[in-house]
Design an enzyme around this catalytic site. Sequence first.
Site, PDB file in Angstrom:
ATOM      1  N   ALA A  71      17.465 -34.109  39.866  1.00 34.24           N
ATOM      2  CA  ALA A  71      18.210 -34.671  40.961  1.00 34.24           C
ATOM      3  C   ALA A  71      18.213 -35.325  41.148  1.00 34.24           C
ATOM      4  O   ALA A  71      17.145 -36.791  40.461  1.00 34.24           O
ATOM      5  CB  ALA A  71      17.490 -33.489  42.437  1.00 34.24           C
ATOM      6  N   GLY A  82      15.715 -31.120  37.664  1.00 31.30           N
ATOM      7  CA  GLY A  82      17.062 -30.130  37.982  1.00 31.30           C
ATOM      8  C   GLY A  82      17.682 -29.960  36.414  1.00 31.30           C
ATOM      9  O   GLY A  82      18.446 -29.139  36.160  1.00 31.30           O
ATOM     10  N   GLU A 139      16.317 -27.297  35.122  1.00 29.16           N
ATOM     11  CA  GLU A 139      16.486 -25.384  35.321  1.00 29.16           C
ATOM     12  C   GLU A 139      17.661 -25.404  35.544  1.00 29.16           C
ATOM     13  O   GLU A 139      18.316 -24.359  35.069  1.00 29.16           O
ATOM     14  CB  GLU A 139      16.591 -26.056  36.760  1.00 29.16           C
ATOM     15  CG  GLU A 139      15.014 -26.102  37.387  1.00 29.16           C
ATOM     16  CD  GLU A 139      14.689 -27.129  38.736  1.00 29.16           C
ATOM     17  OE1 GLU A 139      15.221 -27.884  39.079  1.00 29.16           O
ATOM     18  OE2 GLU A 139      13.788 -25.909  39.308  1.00 29.16           O
ATOM     19  N   GLU A 196       8.697 -32.409  39.235  1.00 28.07           N
ATOM     20  CA  GLU A 196       8.735 -32.646  39.839  1.00 28.07           C
ATOM     21  C   GLU A 196       7.971 -33.045  40.734  1.00 28.07           C
ATOM     22  O   GLU A 196       7.174 -33.459  41.692  1.00 28.07           O
ATOM     23  CB  GLU A 196       9.082 -31.480  40.756  1.00 28.07           C
ATOM     24  CG  GLU A 196      11.072 -31.087  40.701  1.00 28.07           C
ATOM     25  CD  GLU A 196      11.407 -30.255  39.133  1.00 28.07           C
ATOM     26  OE1 GLU A 196      10.504 -30.882  38.307  1.00 28.07           O
ATOM     27  OE2 GLU A 196      12.105 -30.106  39.591  1.00 28.07           O
TER      28      GLU A 196
HETATM   29  C1  HXC Z   1      18.104 -41.253  40.037  1.00 25.22           C
HETATM   30  C2  HXC Z   1      17.066 -41.968  38.152  1.00 25.22           C
HETATM   31  C3  HXC Z   1      17.120 -40.748  37.959  1.00 25.22           C
HETATM   32  C4  HXC Z   1      17.081 -39.590  38.213  1.00 25.22           C
HETATM   33  C5  HXC Z   1      17.072 -41.715  35.562  1.00 25.22           C
HETATM   34  N1  HXC Z   1      17.706 -42.340  36.859  1.00 25.22           N
HETATM   35  N2  HXC Z   1      16.128 -40.841  36.402  1.00 25.22           N
HETATM   36  N3  HXC Z   1      18.490 -42.219  39.746  1.00 25.22           N
HETATM   37  N4  HXC Z   1      17.714 -39.549  40.110  1.00 25.22           N
HETATM   38  N5  HXC Z   1      16.605 -38.303  38.465  1.00 25.22           N
HETATM   39  C6  HXC Z   1      17.849 -43.847  36.614  1.00 25.22           C
HETATM   40  C7  HXC Z   1      16.474 -45.090  36.805  1.00 25.22           C
HETATM   41  O1  HXC Z   1      16.162 -45.088  38.751  1.00 25.22           O
HETATM   42  C8  HXC Z   1      17.770 -46.072  36.289  1.00 25.22           C
HETATM   43  O2  HXC Z   1      18.851 -46.585  36.853  1.00 25.22           O
HETATM   44  C9  HXC Z   1      18.837 -45.199  35.235  1.00 25.22           C
HETATM   45  O3  HXC Z   1      18.825 -44.494  35.636  1.00 25.22           O
HETATM   46  C10 HXC Z   1      17.857 -46.309  33.841  1.00 25.22           C
HETATM   47  O4  HXC Z   1      16.633 -44.970  34.049  1.00 25.22           O
HETATM   48  P1  HXC Z   1      15.516 -45.374  33.474  1.00 25.22           P
HETATM   49  O5  HXC Z   1      13.926 -44.679  33.737  1.00 25.22           O
HETATM   50  O6  HXC Z   1      15.227 -46.905  33.246  1.00 25.22           O
HETATM   51  O7  HXC Z   1      15.434 -44.779  31.490  1.00 25.22           O
HETATM   52  P2  HXC Z   1      15.542 -44.533  29.914  1.00 25.22           P
HETATM   53  O8  HXC Z   1      13.590 -45.663  30.544  1.00 25.22           O
HETATM   54  O9  HXC Z   1      15.600 -43.902  29.403  1.00 25.22           O
HETATM   55  O10 HXC Z   1      14.338 -42.966  30.498  1.00 25.22           O
HETATM   56  C11 HXC Z   1      15.074 -41.956  30.478  1.00 25.22           C
HETATM   57  C12 HXC Z   1      14.059 -41.093  31.984  1.00 25.22           C
HETATM   58  C13 HXC Z   1      13.509 -41.356  33.344  1.00 25.22           C
HETATM   59  C14 HXC Z   1      12.734 -40.178  31.260  1.00 25.22           C
HETATM   60  C15 HXC Z   1      15.115 -39.378  32.065  1.00 25.22           C
HETATM   61  O11 HXC Z   1      14.860 -42.097  33.889  1.00 25.22           O
HETATM   62  C16 HXC Z   1      12.836 -40.658  34.345  1.00 25.22           C
HETATM   63  O12 HXC Z   1      11.267 -40.258  34.535  1.00 25.22           O
HETATM   64  N6  HXC Z   1      13.847 -40.055  35.481  1.00 25.22           N
HETATM   65  C17 HXC Z   1      13.284 -39.215  36.737  1.00 25.22           C
HETATM   66  C18 HXC Z   1      12.776 -37.944  36.112  1.00 25.22           C
HETATM   67  C19 HXC Z   1      12.512 -37.233  36.923  1.00 25.22           C
HETATM   68  O13 HXC Z   1      11.292 -37.164  37.716  1.00 25.22           O
HETATM   69  N7  HXC Z   1      12.966 -35.741  36.947  1.00 25.22           N
HETATM   70  C20 HXC Z   1      12.898 -34.680  37.985  1.00 25.22           C
HETATM   71  C21 HXC Z   1      13.942 -35.360  39.861  1.00 25.22           C
HETATM   72  S1  HXC Z   1      13.235 -34.391  41.031  1.00 25.22           S
HETATM   73  P3  HXC Z   1      19.001 -48.207  37.287  1.00 25.22           P
HETATM   74  O14 HXC Z   1      19.597 -48.218  38.688  1.00 25.22           O
HETATM   75  O15 HXC Z   1      16.937 -48.760  37.365  1.00 25.22           O
HETATM   76  O16 HXC Z   1      19.147 -48.981  36.372  1.00 25.22           O
HETATM   77  C22 HXC Z   1      13.938 -32.848  41.034  1.00 25.22           C
HETATM   78  C23 HXC Z   1      14.389 -32.416  41.791  1.00 25.22           C
HETATM   79  C24 HXC Z   1      15.510 -30.664  41.755  1.00 25.22           C
HETATM   80  O17 HXC Z   1      14.413 -32.268  39.447  1.00 25.22           O
HETATM   81  C25 HXC Z   1      14.959 -29.785  42.832  1.00 25.22           C
HETATM   82  C26 HXC Z   1      16.553 -29.454  42.846  1.00 25.22           C
HETATM   83  C27 HXC Z   1      17.084 -28.730  44.113  1.00 25.22           C
END
Ligand code: HXC
Length: 257
Positions: free
Chosen positions: A65, A108, A111, A131
């Site tokens: 997400a 997500g 998922e 999450e």
């Molecule tokens: C918004 C995101 C994002 C996310 C990455 N970005 N994931 N933006 N939401 N989920 C953005 C970063 O902020 C960054 O923006 C750019 O993408 C590149 O990300 P990096 O982290 O610099 O890239 P990298 O080093 O390649 O790492 C990739 C990654 C990491 C491992 C995927 O980005 C990461 O851990 N992302 C979050 C994963 C996460 O926690 N997902 C769960 C979300 S909650 P800028 O502006 O800095 O360039 C969820 C709930 C679901 O999913 C509920 C459903 C109803």
Amino acid sequence: MADALVLAERDGAVGIARLNRPEARNALSAELLAELIALVEAWDTDPDVRCIVIAGGDDYFAAGADIKAMRDRSFQEALAHPALSFWARMAACRTPLVAAVSGYALGGGCELALLCDMIVASETAEFGQPEILLGIIPGGGGTQRLARVIGKQRAMELVLTGRRIGTVEALAMGLVNQVADRDEWLAKALELAQVVARRPPLAVRLGKQAVLAAEETALSAGLDQERRLYELAMATEDRVEGMSAFIEKRRPEFEGR
Ligand code: HXC
């Protein structure tokens, strides 16, 4: 016009939806989810589309997400968020869904892959439900589908620690159907989708419904449901064609009737 967040491609009877938000690692914004569900629902009612592949890019399927959009969302906004209906609408898709996962499938994103009927993964794929590291839990079906697919103990570990797993572990856990070389993941997913697309489409939909019933019901109720769906398959013209083709030693021509 802004670039499409989901690119629609066709390969014969297979529809390919490619998530296209590379600057955010394909984070599932409300806008991206709206485009994806609109495309999937349109294909689901198109008799020429017999299987759907959902794919990301080489390095990320989807990073979950959109955390930037979520941070300032109030409780009331979260309760009424349009993205909430996305998961149920996707699950209602009768056309088989194949997830083609390369790189990260997190939160997500994991998922979304789990909601698909089959998963083909690149050797580079990483799955996880991180999450918990953000102070929340999965909300797109992750706790339920993961527990059903890989078992409660393993799902519990992934949900409570946020640990990511690679394809070797994912394959061993039964999370993915196939692991492909890093330059072949999409081709292999398409290959699988094309096989399904060649099968009689009514029977394919009935088969999908019957297998999914196994997750919803007790054995005896599931067997009853399977019997009804089997009888429906027996009522199709395609099954007469399939059986005739076998007996006449020729290839069947399925019409979806
Ligand atoms: C918004 C995101 C994002 C996310 C990455 N970005 N994931 N933006 N939401 N989920 C953005 C970063 O902020 C960054 O923006 C750019 O993408 C590149 O990300 P990096 O982290 O610099 O890239 P990298 O080093 O390649 O790492 C990739 C990654 C990491 C491992 C995927 O980005 C990461 O851990 N992302 C979050 C994963 C996460 O926690 N997902 C769960 C979300 S909650 P800028 O502006 O800095 O360039 C969820 C709930 C679901 O999913 C509920 C459903 C109803």
